[in-house]
Design a protein around this motif. Structure first.
Motif, PDB file in Angstrom:
ATOM      1  N   SER A  85     -64.415  29.322 -19.685  1.00  0.00           N
ATOM      2  CA  SER A  85     -65.944  28.949 -17.682  1.00  0.00           C
ATOM      3  C   SER A  85     -66.494  29.697 -17.826  1.00  0.00           C
ATOM      4  O   SER A  85     -67.424  29.217 -16.979  1.00  0.00           O
ATOM      5  CB  SER A  85     -64.674  29.382 -16.897  1.00  0.00           C
ATOM      6  N   ARG A  86     -67.021  30.746 -18.306  1.00  0.00           N
ATOM      7  CA  ARG A  86     -68.879  31.649 -18.781  1.00  0.00           C
ATOM      8  C   ARG A  86     -69.077  30.843 -19.628  1.00  0.00           C
ATOM      9  O   ARG A  86     -70.508  31.779 -19.487  1.00  0.00           O
ATOM     10  CB  ARG A  86     -68.147  33.159 -18.437  1.00  0.00           C
ATOM     11  N   GLY A  87     -68.534  30.535 -20.303  1.00  0.00           N
ATOM     12  CA  GLY A  87     -69.393  30.313 -21.422  1.00  0.00           C
ATOM     13  C   GLY A  87     -69.037  30.849 -22.971  1.00  0.00           C
ATOM     14  O   GLY A  87     -70.238  30.130 -23.026  1.00  0.00           O
ATOM     15  N   SER A  88     -68.520  31.810 -22.478  1.00  0.00           N
ATOM     16  CA  SER A  88     -68.533  32.705 -23.876  1.00  0.00           C
ATOM     17  C   SER A  88     -67.834  31.215 -24.778  1.00  0.00           C
ATOM     18  O   SER A  88     -66.915  30.698 -24.981  1.00  0.00           O
ATOM     19  CB  SER A  88     -67.298  33.401 -23.438  1.00  0.00           C
ATOM     20  N   THR A  89     -67.633  31.393 -26.195  1.00  0.00           N
ATOM     21  CA  THR A  89     -67.721  30.659 -26.746  1.00  0.00           C
ATOM     22  C   THR A  89     -66.732  31.556 -28.130  1.00  0.00           C
ATOM     23  O   THR A  89     -67.003  32.284 -28.568  1.00  0.00           O
ATOM     24  CB  THR A  89     -68.491  29.957 -28.350  1.00  0.00           C
ATOM     25  N   MET A  90     -66.135  30.990 -28.819  1.00  0.00           N
ATOM     26  CA  MET A  90     -65.123  31.025 -29.919  1.00  0.00           C
ATOM     27  C   MET A  90     -65.877  29.940 -31.174  1.00  0.00           C
ATOM     28  O   MET A  90     -65.406  28.962 -31.177  1.00  0.00           O
ATOM     29  CB  MET A  90     -63.998  31.429 -30.192  1.00  0.00           C
ATOM     30  N   VAL A  91     -65.694  30.972 -32.384  1.00  0.00           N
ATOM     31  CA  VAL A  91     -65.467  29.133 -33.934  1.00  0.00           C
ATOM     32  C   VAL A  91     -64.160  29.579 -34.709  1.00  0.00           C
ATOM     33  O   VAL A  91     -65.120  30.686 -34.743  1.00  0.00           O
ATOM     34  CB  VAL A  91     -67.212  29.400 -33.788  1.00  0.00           C
ATOM     35  N   SER A  92     -63.383  28.963 -35.221  1.00  0.00           N
ATOM     36  CA  SER A  92     -63.382  28.821 -35.638  1.00  0.00           C
ATOM     37  C   SER A  92     -63.771  29.516 -37.502  1.00  0.00           C
ATOM     38  O   SER A  92     -64.821  29.229 -37.707  1.00  0.00           O
ATOM     39  CB  SER A  92     -62.151  28.340 -36.759  1.00  0.00           C
ATOM     40  N   VAL A  93     -63.750  31.134 -38.090  1.00  0.00           N
ATOM     41  CA  VAL A  93     -64.228  31.034 -38.997  1.00  0.00           C
ATOM     42  C   VAL A  93     -63.597  30.101 -40.551  1.00  0.00           C
ATOM     43  O   VAL A  93     -64.766  29.217 -41.649  1.00  0.00           O
ATOM     44  CB  VAL A  93     -64.168  32.411 -39.695  1.00  0.00           C
ATOM     45  N   ARG A 118     -71.306  26.182 -39.218  1.00  0.00           N
ATOM     46  CA  ARG A 118     -71.783  24.458 -39.266  1.00  0.00           C
ATOM     47  C   ARG A 118     -70.903  24.683 -37.952  1.00  0.00           C
ATOM     48  O   ARG A 118     -71.418  22.962 -37.197  1.00  0.00           O
ATOM     49  CB  ARG A 118     -70.864  23.600 -40.050  1.00  0.00           C
ATOM     50  N   PHE A 119     -70.002  24.996 -37.264  1.00  0.00           N
ATOM     51  CA  PHE A 119     -69.910  24.190 -36.006  1.00  0.00           C
ATOM     52  C   PHE A 119     -70.634  24.759 -34.740  1.00  0.00           C
ATOM     53  O   PHE A 119     -70.834  26.330 -34.591  1.00  0.00           O
ATOM     54  CB  PHE A 119     -68.690  24.832 -35.425  1.00  0.00           C
ATOM     55  N   THR A 120     -71.141  24.261 -34.086  1.00  0.00           N
ATOM     56  CA  THR A 120     -71.513  24.600 -31.956  1.00  0.00           C
ATOM     57  C   THR A 120     -71.270  23.704 -31.279  1.00  0.00           C
ATOM     58  O   THR A 120     -71.323  22.527 -30.860  1.00  0.00           O
ATOM     59  CB  THR A 120     -73.072  23.933 -32.443  1.00  0.00           C
ATOM     60  N   ILE A 121     -70.891  25.096 -30.358  1.00  0.00           N
ATOM     61  CA  ILE A 121     -70.247  23.691 -29.266  1.00  0.00           C
ATOM     62  C   ILE A 121     -71.050  24.987 -27.619  1.00  0.00           C
ATOM     63  O   ILE A 121     -71.804  25.590 -28.328  1.00  0.00           O
ATOM     64  CB  ILE A 121     -68.824  24.965 -28.497  1.00  0.00           C
TER      65      ILE A 121
END
Length: 125
Positions: free
Chosen positions: A53-61, A67-70
């Motif tokens: 909700s705050r805009g912090s992100t997590m991406v699976s390595v 290659r992923f951008t949220i």
């Protein structure tokens, strides 16, 4: 009740890029964690990225290899997933999922209550 609708899937050539959209209704992104998941034929559903909700992100390595951008657009109440350098291994149904924010998003599918219908992404020449 939260509803999620994915769009932007389709047929893409290897090496290309794609942006998937997840439009939310029934709640606003300020109160939601949103995750992106994918399921390839014969494989289990896997988490690829999420945003809280705050805009912090997590991406699976493991899934993305950078290659992923949220991202999200609060005005449109929409979360996006951009995938670059697409390869055949990215062929899958992509789902977005949502839950009332826990202040830290998750890449575990069991943590989410609401799901979109899915968007097919096929990478082929």
């Amino acid at each position: 009740q939260l509803q999620l609708v994915e769009s932007g899937g389709g047929l893409v050539r290897p090496g290309g890029s794609l942006r998937l959209s997840c439009a939310a209704s029934g709640s606003t992104l300020d109160y939601l964690d949103i995750g992106w998941f994918r399921q390839a034929p014969g494989k289990e559903r896997e988490g690829v990225s999420c945003i809280d909700s705050r805009g912090s992100t997590m991406v699976s390595v493991d899934s993305g290899n950078g290659r992923f951008t949220i991202s999200r657009d609060n005005a449109k109440n929409t979360v996006y997933l951009r995938i670059d350098s697409l390869g055949p291994e990215d062929t899958a149904v992509y789902y977005c999922a949502g839950r009332t924010t826990r202040r830290l998003c998750s890449l575990e599918s069991t943590r989410y209550e609401y799901w979109g219908q899915g968007a097919q992404v096929t990478v082929s020449s």
